[in-house]
Each structure stands twice: as structure tokens, then as C-alpha cells.
Design an enzyme around this catalytic site. Structure first.
Site, PDB file in Angstrom:
ATOM      1  N   GLU A   1       0.855  -1.180   0.000  1.00 21.84           N
ATOM      2  CA  GLU A   1       0.000   0.000   0.000  1.00 21.84           C
ATOM      3  C   GLU A   1       0.891   1.231   0.000  1.00 21.84           C
ATOM      4  O   GLU A   1       1.696   1.427   0.914  1.00 21.84           O
ATOM      5  CB  GLU A   1      -0.928   0.032   1.222  1.00 21.84           C
ATOM      6  CG  GLU A   1      -1.869   1.234   1.193  1.00 21.84           C
ATOM      7  CD  GLU A   1      -2.689   1.403   2.467  1.00 21.84           C
ATOM      8  OE1 GLU A   1      -3.664   2.168   2.416  1.00 21.84           O
ATOM      9  OE2 GLU A   1      -2.337   0.796   3.500  1.00 21.84           O
TER      10      GLU A   1
ATOM     11  N   GLU B   1       4.630   5.100   3.904  1.00 25.11           N
ATOM     12  CA  GLU B   1       4.092   6.412   4.278  1.00 25.11           C
ATOM     13  C   GLU B   1       5.256   7.363   4.499  1.00 25.11           C
ATOM     14  O   GLU B   1       6.166   7.069   5.272  1.00 25.11           O
ATOM     15  CB  GLU B   1       3.244   6.308   5.545  1.00 25.11           C
ATOM     16  CG  GLU B   1       2.715   7.624   6.070  1.00 25.11           C
ATOM     17  CD  GLU B   1       1.910   8.386   5.037  1.00 25.11           C
ATOM     18  OE1 GLU B   1       2.257   9.558   4.751  1.00 25.11           O
ATOM     19  OE2 GLU B   1       0.936   7.808   4.509  1.00 25.11           O
TER      20      GLU B   1
ATOM     21  N   ASP C   1      -2.638  11.858  -3.205  1.00 29.49           N
ATOM     22  CA  ASP C   1      -2.730  13.297  -3.472  1.00 29.49           C
ATOM     23  C   ASP C   1      -2.965  13.498  -4.973  1.00 29.49           C
ATOM     24  O   ASP C   1      -2.192  13.012  -5.794  1.00 29.49           O
ATOM     25  CB  ASP C   1      -1.427  13.972  -3.050  1.00 29.49           C
ATOM     26  CG  ASP C   1      -1.540  15.492  -3.014  1.00 29.49           C
ATOM     27  OD1 ASP C   1      -2.264  16.064  -3.855  1.00 29.49           O
ATOM     28  OD2 ASP C   1      -0.895  16.110  -2.149  1.00 29.49           O
TER      29      ASP C   1
ATOM     30  N   LYS D   1      -2.767  20.618 -10.236  1.00 29.23           N
ATOM     31  CA  LYS D   1      -2.166  21.587 -11.152  1.00 29.23           C
ATOM     32  C   LYS D   1      -1.278  20.881 -12.182  1.00 29.23           C
ATOM     33  O   LYS D   1      -0.558  19.946 -11.854  1.00 29.23           O
ATOM     34  CB  LYS D   1      -1.355  22.617 -10.372  1.00 29.23           C
ATOM     35  CG  LYS D   1      -2.216  23.485  -9.457  1.00 29.23           C
ATOM     36  CD  LYS D   1      -1.397  24.516  -8.712  1.00 29.23           C
ATOM     37  CE  LYS D   1      -2.282  25.367  -7.810  1.00 29.23           C
ATOM     38  NZ  LYS D   1      -1.507  26.379  -7.056  1.00 29.23           N
TER      39      LYS D   1
ATOM     40  N   ASP E   1     -11.459   9.705  -4.258  1.00 29.92           N
ATOM     41  CA  ASP E   1     -12.699  10.472  -4.313  1.00 29.92           C
ATOM     42  C   ASP E   1     -12.582  11.608  -5.321  1.00 29.92           C
ATOM     43  O   ASP E   1     -13.508  12.403  -5.472  1.00 29.92           O
ATOM     44  CB  ASP E   1     -13.027  11.055  -2.936  1.00 29.92           C
ATOM     45  CG  ASP E   1     -11.966  12.050  -2.472  1.00 29.92           C
ATOM     46  OD1 ASP E   1     -10.768  11.772  -2.664  1.00 29.92           O
ATOM     47  OD2 ASP E   1     -12.337  13.100  -1.912  1.00 29.92           O
TER      48      ASP E   1
ATOM     49  N   THR F   1     -10.358   3.097   4.312  1.00 31.27           N
ATOM     50  CA  THR F   1      -9.399   3.915   5.047  1.00 31.27           C
ATOM     51  C   THR F   1     -10.180   4.884   5.933  1.00 31.27           C
ATOM     52  O   THR F   1     -11.397   5.055   5.786  1.00 31.27           O
ATOM     53  CB  THR F   1      -8.506   4.718   4.087  1.00 31.27           C
ATOM     54  OG1 THR F   1      -9.292   5.749   3.467  1.00 31.27           O
ATOM     55  CG2 THR F   1      -7.908   3.827   3.008  1.00 31.27           C
ATOM     56  N   GLU F   2      -9.481   5.550   6.851  1.00 32.28           N
ATOM     57  CA  GLU F   2     -10.123   6.575   7.672  1.00 32.28           C
ATOM     58  C   GLU F   2     -10.714   7.678   6.783  1.00 32.28           C
ATOM     59  O   GLU F   2     -11.830   8.166   7.014  1.00 32.28           O
ATOM     60  CB  GLU F   2      -9.118   7.176   8.656  1.00 32.28           C
ATOM     61  CG  GLU F   2      -8.651   6.229   9.747  1.00 32.28           C
ATOM     62  CD  GLU F   2      -7.430   5.403   9.359  1.00 32.28           C
ATOM     63  OE1 GLU F   2      -6.856   4.780  10.252  1.00 32.28           O
ATOM     64  OE2 GLU F   2      -7.063   5.388   8.166  1.00 32.28           O
ATOM     65  N   TYR F   3      -9.964   8.072   5.784  1.00 34.55           N
ATOM     66  CA  TYR F   3     -10.388   9.120   4.855  1.00 34.55           C
ATOM     67  C   TYR F   3     -11.643   8.682   4.105  1.00 34.55           C
ATOM     68  O   TYR F   3     -12.599   9.447   3.940  1.00 34.55           O
ATOM     69  CB  TYR F   3      -9.240   9.390   3.876  1.00 34.55           C
ATOM     70  CG  TYR F   3      -9.449  10.539   2.929  1.00 34.55           C
ATOM     71  CD1 TYR F   3      -8.943  11.805   3.217  1.00 34.55           C
ATOM     72  CD2 TYR F   3     -10.128  10.375   1.730  1.00 34.55           C
ATOM     73  CE1 TYR F   3      -9.111  12.869   2.339  1.00 34.55           C
ATOM     74  CE2 TYR F   3     -10.314  11.425   0.852  1.00 34.55           C
ATOM     75  CZ  TYR F   3      -9.806  12.675   1.163  1.00 34.55           C
ATOM     76  OH  TYR F   3      -9.987  13.721   0.297  1.00 34.55           O
ATOM     77  N   GLU F   4     -11.654   7.430   3.677  1.00 39.17           N
ATOM     78  CA  GLU F   4     -12.786   6.898   2.927  1.00 39.17           C
ATOM     79  C   GLU F   4     -14.055   6.889   3.774  1.00 39.17           C
ATOM     80  O   GLU F   4     -15.141   7.237   3.292  1.00 39.17           O
ATOM     81  CB  GLU F   4     -12.446   5.477   2.472  1.00 39.17           C
ATOM     82  CG  GLU F   4     -13.456   4.832   1.558  1.00 39.17           C
ATOM     83  CD  GLU F   4     -12.964   3.479   1.049  1.00 39.17           C
ATOM     84  OE1 GLU F   4     -13.748   2.825   0.345  1.00 39.17           O
ATOM     85  OE2 GLU F   4     -11.810   3.099   1.358  1.00 39.17           O
TER      86      GLU F   4
END
Length: 217
Positions: A44, A69, A118, A122, A154, A191-194
Site C-alpha cells: 500500500e 508512508e 494526493d 495543477k 474520491d 481507510t479513515e479518509y474513505e
């Protein structure tokens, strides 16, 4: 989002070198020795706070999981989750994904997961996207023949960009899902974000890619 500085992070990492591997380059080509078995290895990239990798390790005890990470303040949280879980099939690396081919030998991985990377929206930052062709070349090198890449995001812009990049670089698109949780996939681990964005009704996009073409040695 800026992460809160954790002044104890360096000491924590030094105290747990078997969880967050202190010199990962030295294990290139012999990660199976680290796990003491011949199980497939899934990577991952951007493991965040560790919820996904811990839940996957619990669900698939016969697979070895490695999480990368780059943020020290985040990886220590992931490491705490790993230690509490007592899962022996997880290792973490505090490194940048740019070093992927320094960390893993040719064909050493079975699957790569890119979770909520991320998007670098741009144009001038295109080279930083984890689905830019230079990263794809690294994935081709370290993945076994027919190895998989799973992307979840997302961000529709990144998703569209990534699908085009995969296709243009000789990878086969096996699955495209424009609303993962509407599909109610029982194998998905969030994930926590998900969790946060799913609760707000934000669609989660996922694709599954097969890597058939090898990179250069």
C-alpha cells in the site's frame, strides 16, 4: 491537511524497528525473509493512519502487507494500530514512493494499492501524481507478471487521468467502479479518509489494473 507534529515520533520509530523497518533498502529482493514465509506481498503506497492495511491483514492472514508512508507524524499512528492488532503479516516503511525500485526487486510484489493519493491537480505538478508514467514504470518493474494495481480515490480528475495513463502505458483495465459503496462490495476495507467522505455521500471511485508489461531492469 497539515499534520500535528509529534515530538516523540523519532524515539517511537527507533523503539519499533521490526514494525517500521529502519533500513528497508537492505531487504530488497528478500522481503520473504522478513516475514519468514513465501506468501504473496501486497504493497500500500500512502498507508495513512493504518486502518486499511490492518483490516486487510486481518482478513487475509496468508498475505504479507507492506505499507509506505512518507509523513513521520502519520506513520507512527499507523504503527500504533499495527502493534495493537498484533498482526504479524504487516511491515511499515517510512520512505518516499520515488524509491520503490530501491526497495523491491523485479517481480517481488503481487499487488499495489493506491488509496486516496494526493491528486496534485495543477498541471505543473503532474509528475508527482502516483499514476504518472514514471511511477507506472516502477510498478511494472516490481510487480510480478499479471500483478495488479488497485486505485481508490474520491477525486474524479485524478481517476480520469489515471485511467488514461494506465491505458497509454500498456496496462489492462479490468474494473471501473464509479460508486464503490453503492456496489456494496463486502471485500472492500475502508481507510479513515474513505469513511469520512463516504459518510458525507461522496462517491468513491475504484479501478483494478493488470500489469502485463515489464519495465526495464
Amino acid at each position: 491537511m497539515r499534520q500535528r507534529h509529534k515530538p516523540w515520533a523519532d524515539d517511537f520509530l527507533q523503539e519499533h524497528p521490526d514494525t517500521v523497518i529502519s533500513n528497508p533498502v537492505s531487504y530488497r529482493g528478500r522481503w520473504k525473509d522478513v516475514f519468514a514465509n513465501d506468501a504473496p506481498i501486497h504493497l500500500e503506497i500512502g498507508t495513512g493512519k493504518g486502518q486499511f492495511i490492518v483490516e486487510m491483514a486481518k482478513q487475509y492472514p496468508n498475505i504479507n502487507f507492506i505499507g509506505i508512508e512518507v509523513a513521520k507524524s502519520i506513520i507512527v499512528t499507523a504503527a500504533q494500530k499495527v502493534l495493537v492488532s498484533e498482526q504479524l503479516n504487516i511491515r511499515l516503511l517510512h520512505v518516499d514512493a520515488e524509491r520503490l525500485t530501491e526497495l523491491f526487486a523485479k517481480d517481488e510484489l503481487t499487488k499495489i494499492c493506491l488509496n486516496f493519493s494526493d491528486p496534485w491537480p495543477k498541471n505543473r505538478h503532474e509528475k508527482r501524481r502516483l499514476t504518472y508514467y514514471t511511477f507506472l514504470d516502477k510498478y511494472k518493474e516490481v510487480l510480478r507478471p499479471n500483478g495488479e494495481i488497485i486505485l481508490k480515490t474520491d477525486n474524479m480528475g485524478l481517476f480520469e487521468y489515471s485511467l488514461a495513463s494506465f491505458s497509454q502505458n500498456g496496462m489492462r483495465i479490468e474494473e471501473v467502479n464509479l460508486d464503490l459503496h453503492e456496489a456494496d462490495d463486502s471485500t472492500n476495507r475502508m481507510t479513515e479518509y474513505e469513511e469520512k467522505f463516504t459518510a458525507k455521500g461522496q462517491p468513491i471511485y475504484r479501478c483494478r489494473i493488470t500489469c502485463n508489461h515489464k519495465g526495464n531492469s
